[in-house]
Design a protein around this motif. Structure first.
Motif, short mmCIF file in Angstrom:
data_model
loop_
_atom_site.label_atom_id
_atom_site.label_comp_id
_atom_site.label_asym_id
_atom_site.label_seq_id
_atom_site.Cartn_x
_atom_site.Cartn_y
_atom_site.Cartn_z
N ASN A 107 17.37 11.42 1.11
CA ASN A 107 17.35 12.83 0.69
C ASN A 107 17.22 13.77 1.89
N ILE A 108 16.44 13.37 2.87
CA ILE A 108 16.31 14.21 4.08
C ILE A 108 17.66 14.22 4.82
N ALA A 109 18.34 13.08 4.84
CA ALA A 109 19.66 13.02 5.49
C ALA A 109 20.63 13.97 4.80
N CYS B 178 10.36 -2.14 -4.01
CA CYS B 178 9.80 -0.85 -4.47
C CYS B 178 9.25 -0.07 -3.30
N LYS B 179 8.41 -0.71 -2.52
CA LYS B 179 7.80 -0.02 -1.38
C LYS B 179 8.88 0.53 -0.44
N LEU B 180 9.88 -0.30 -0.15
CA LEU B 180 10.92 0.13 0.78
C LEU B 180 11.75 1.26 0.19
N THR C 257 4.45 16.21 17.49
CA THR C 257 4.09 15.12 16.57
C THR C 257 5.23 14.87 15.58
N TYR C 258 5.08 13.83 14.74
CA TYR C 258 6.20 13.52 13.84
C TYR C 258 6.21 14.39 12.60
N LYS C 259 5.07 15.02 12.30
CA LYS C 259 5.04 15.99 11.20
C LYS C 259 3.89 16.96 11.42
N PRO C 260 3.83 18.06 10.66
CA PRO C 260 2.81 19.07 10.94
C PRO C 260 1.38 18.62 10.69
N GLU D 240 0.87 -1.19 0.00
CA GLU D 240 0.00 0.00 0.00
C GLU D 240 0.90 1.24 0.00
N ARG D 241 0.36 2.35 -0.48
CA ARG D 241 1.18 3.58 -0.55
C ARG D 241 0.36 4.79 -0.15
N VAL D 242 -0.60 4.60 0.74
CA VAL D 242 -1.53 5.69 1.02
C VAL D 242 -1.06 6.60 2.14
N CYS E 34 6.93 4.97 8.94
CA CYS E 34 7.29 4.49 7.59
C CYS E 34 8.72 4.85 7.23
N ILE E 35 8.97 6.16 7.09
CA ILE E 35 10.27 6.58 6.56
C ILE E 35 11.40 6.30 7.56
N ALA E 36 11.12 6.39 8.86
CA ALA E 36 12.16 6.14 9.86
C ALA E 36 12.38 4.64 10.08
N VAL E 37 11.53 3.82 9.49
CA VAL E 37 11.57 2.38 9.76
C VAL E 37 11.96 1.57 8.52
N ASP E 38 11.29 1.85 7.40
CA ASP E 38 11.45 1.00 6.22
C ASP E 38 12.90 0.83 5.73
N PRO E 39 13.74 1.89 5.77
CA PRO E 39 15.11 1.68 5.28
C PRO E 39 15.85 0.57 6.03
N GLU F 42 10.81 3.54 -1.96
CA GLU F 42 10.07 4.81 -2.01
C GLU F 42 10.36 5.60 -0.73
N ASN F 43 10.27 4.91 0.39
CA ASN F 43 10.50 5.60 1.65
C ASN F 43 11.99 5.83 1.92
N THR F 44 12.84 4.91 1.43
CA THR F 44 14.29 5.09 1.60
C THR F 44 14.78 6.29 0.79
N PHE F 45 14.21 6.45 -0.38
CA PHE F 45 14.57 7.60 -1.23
C PHE F 45 14.39 8.89 -0.44
N ARG F 46 13.27 8.97 0.24
CA ARG F 46 12.98 10.19 0.99
C ARG F 46 13.91 10.32 2.20
N ASP F 47 14.16 9.20 2.86
CA ASP F 47 15.02 9.23 4.05
C ASP F 47 16.44 9.70 3.69
N VAL G 166 13.71 12.57 11.53
CA VAL G 166 12.65 11.97 10.72
C VAL G 166 11.81 11.06 11.60
N GLY G 167 10.51 11.24 11.54
CA GLY G 167 9.64 10.40 12.36
C GLY G 167 8.61 9.66 11.55
N GLY G 168 7.62 9.12 12.26
CA GLY G 168 6.57 8.35 11.60
C GLY G 168 6.94 6.88 11.56
N1 SAJ Z 1 10.69 15.37 6.70
C1 SAJ Z 1 11.81 16.20 6.76
N2 SAJ Z 1 12.19 16.87 5.63
C2 SAJ Z 1 11.50 16.76 4.46
C3 SAJ Z 1 10.34 15.93 4.41
C4 SAJ Z 1 9.96 15.23 5.55
O1 SAJ Z 1 12.48 16.33 7.80
O2 SAJ Z 1 11.91 17.41 3.48
C5 SAJ Z 1 10.30 14.58 7.89
C6 SAJ Z 1 8.92 14.94 8.43
O3 SAJ Z 1 9.00 16.01 9.33
C7 SAJ Z 1 8.52 13.64 9.11
C8 SAJ Z 1 9.16 12.54 8.24
O4 SAJ Z 1 10.16 13.22 7.50
O5 SAJ Z 1 9.09 13.54 10.42
C9 SAJ Z 1 8.24 11.78 7.31
O6 SAJ Z 1 7.16 12.55 6.81
P1 SAJ Z 1 6.53 12.41 5.32
O7 SAJ Z 1 5.37 13.31 5.20
O8 SAJ Z 1 7.60 12.59 4.31
O9 SAJ Z 1 6.09 10.87 5.18
P2 SAJ Z 1 5.05 9.89 5.95
O10 SAJ Z 1 5.88 8.99 6.82
O11 SAJ Z 1 3.91 10.58 6.58
O12 SAJ Z 1 4.43 9.00 4.71
C10 SAJ Z 1 5.30 8.25 3.86
C11 SAJ Z 1 4.92 8.56 2.40
N3 SAJ Z 1 6.01 8.10 1.52
C12 SAJ Z 1 6.62 8.93 0.64
O13 SAJ Z 1 6.35 10.10 0.51
C13 SAJ Z 1 7.69 8.33 -0.21
C14 SAJ Z 1 3.60 7.87 2.07
O14 SAJ Z 1 3.29 8.00 0.68
C15 SAJ Z 1 3.66 6.38 2.43
O15 SAJ Z 1 2.41 5.74 2.19
C16 SAJ Z 1 3.97 6.25 3.90
O16 SAJ Z 1 5.24 6.88 4.15
C17 SAJ Z 1 4.01 4.76 4.24
O17 SAJ Z 1 3.02 4.26 4.83
O18 SAJ Z 1 4.96 4.07 3.87
#
Ligand code: SAJ
Length: 424
Positions: free
Chosen positions: A215-217, A204-206, A312-315, A152-154, A259-264, A208-213, A255-257
């Protein structure tokens, strides 16, 4: 496909909406969960989680008779596993819920059945964990029973919409499984459905979230370097992103939540060669320490009062899972003698780990504080009256870890402002 009986195993944030959406598409859906409260609520047409639109949809589907909760599994045409895969202390995927879901399905398996793993899992899980358990039925898995992974990717808050609209990946253990599972999802998915093998779908699923992690790093590393080099990282990000192929992310307190803090970690759990991914995780996990050090530098006494805005982990969400701000609070309490007060209009006091330090009124949190730390850029914080808040404080200092607040207005109100990532 619409005449098939579907059983969803695990009625959490993904399983329950999926069950409701499939029932709406016309299928007979059974929802199974170990938690009796979830089943009892479901059979009354109610839910115990919060998600916009879900309560109404579940109620309608239960009344229509197409969705029902069960507390023991029974025969079905399709089994969809949507149980949690939490992370263990030593940063590995805890696959115990997935294993027991497959074990529970085993006695009810019959030829023609379809089993789908939706839970986020390490690459190989469908083939190495699900298939061997199902093989114990004596049926030929891949020929008589079809198995695939479909992640899922919601986004929470938009689950019902995104379950239908988002593109989807289906990865079978063989081409027959892929095709037949694609037909199942076609019944309710309007987005594209892309097909591949199960291990690729898991990766793929992993990724997607690793890409973001990762990049945030990179953004966080830029922030650390900029502070040391006398550069404003936010200015660098703004201008570098004018390049058509560059998209630097935003630095922050971590990074919290769930997904992104866990999947990598699931990608590299058995693969020490995954150095960049590990390093990115460590950089992001190291940010609360950096923020703590800066706080200690900014306040002038060991026993100063620090008011933290946002937990919270995000706004604009109420979810505090893996929140870097909570990690910061924990560190401040363990390692320093600073007094910590917290304000967050979104968190539920009942489940908040530091409820004794949580103030409903922001004025109470900042009263006599030596420093305000903006931890989360909740929308509410964009309209704060800093003239008023500053007058309640012992010293007008503010540390913005998100570069979110109006600096000009703060300075006009006599604040000394520090911004994470700004070395000038
Ligand atoms: N964050 C930063 N800098 C940024 C972007 C985010 O520090 O530039 C931080 C946020 O503050 C937060 C964390 O990263 O602590 C994650 O927030 P997020 O909004 O990027 O992601 P999630 O965890 O709410 O949802 C993600 C989504 N994945 C992607 O965008 C690739 C979502 O589509 C997935 O369904 C979800 O993970 C999941 O369930 O895997």
């Amino acid at each position: 496909m619409k005449d098939k009986k579907i059983t969803i195993v695990g009625l959490g944030y993904i399983g329950l909406p999926t069950a409701a959406v499939m029932a709406r598409a016309g299928m007979e859906v059974l929802g199974y969960d170990l938690n009796r409260r979830v089943i009892d609520a479901l059979n009354r047409g109610e839910i115990i989680i919060e998600e916009p639109g879900l309560s109404e949809l579940v109620n309608e589907m239960v009344s229509s008779g197409r969705l029902k909760g069960i507390s023991t599994l029974q025969e079905s045409d399709v089994f969809i596993i949507a149980v949690p895969t939490p992370i263990t202390e030593d940063k590995k995927a805890d696959m115990s819920y997935v294993k027991s879901a497959a074990e529970d399905i085993l006695p009810h398996l019959k030829p023609g059945n379809i089993v789908v793993l939706e839970s986020t899992s390490p690459p190989g899980a469908t083939e190495d964990i699900i298939v061997p358990i199902l093989e114990r039925s004596g049926l030929k898995i891949g020929d008589e029973v079809f198995v695939a992974h479909s992640p899922e990717r919601v986004l929470p808050g938009r689950i019902i919409q995104e379950l239908v609209e988002n593109d989807r990946i289906i990865g079978g253990i063989n081409p027959e499984s892929t095709e037949i599972v694609k037909e199942v999802y076609r019944t309710f998915v309007d987005g594209e459905i892309y097909t591949t093998d199960s291990k690729t779908a898991e990766m793929c699923k992993l990724m997607e979230n690793t890409f973001r992690d990762v990049n945030i790093a990179l953004a966080n590393e830029l922030a650390i370097l900029s502070e040391n080099m006398g550069i404003d990282a936010w200015e660098v990000i703004k201008f570098a992103n004018k390049h058509p192929r560059v998209n630097l992310h935003q630095p922050g307190p971590g990074v919290g939540g769930h997904c992104i803090a866990v999947d990598p970690w699931f990608v590299i759990e058995n693969h020490p060669e995954g150095k960049l991914i590990r390093q990115a995780r460590n950089i992001n996990d190291g940010m609360p320490d950096k923020v703590m050090e800066k706080i200690q530098e900014l306040v002038q006494s060991d026993e100063a009062k620090v008011a933290i805005l946002g937990a919270t982990y995000k706004p604009n969400v109420d979810d505090t899972r893996e929140s870097p701000v909570l990690k910061l609070v924990e560190k401040l309490l363990q390692k320093t003698r600073l007094q910590v007060a917290i304000h967050d209009p979104h968190v539920d006091r009942e489940v908040f780990p530091y409820s004794g330090r949580l103030y409903d009124q922001i004025e109470d949190a900042v009263k006599d504080a030596d420093l305000i730390v903006l931890g989360v850029n909740h929308f509410e914080y964009s309209t704060l009256d800093f003239g008023l808040l500053g007058n309640l404080m012992k010293a007008k200092r503010l540390y913005d870890t998100r570069n979110y607040l109006n600096e000009k207005e703060l300075v006009e109100n006599g604040f000394q402002v520090t911004i994470l990532g700004r070395g000038i």
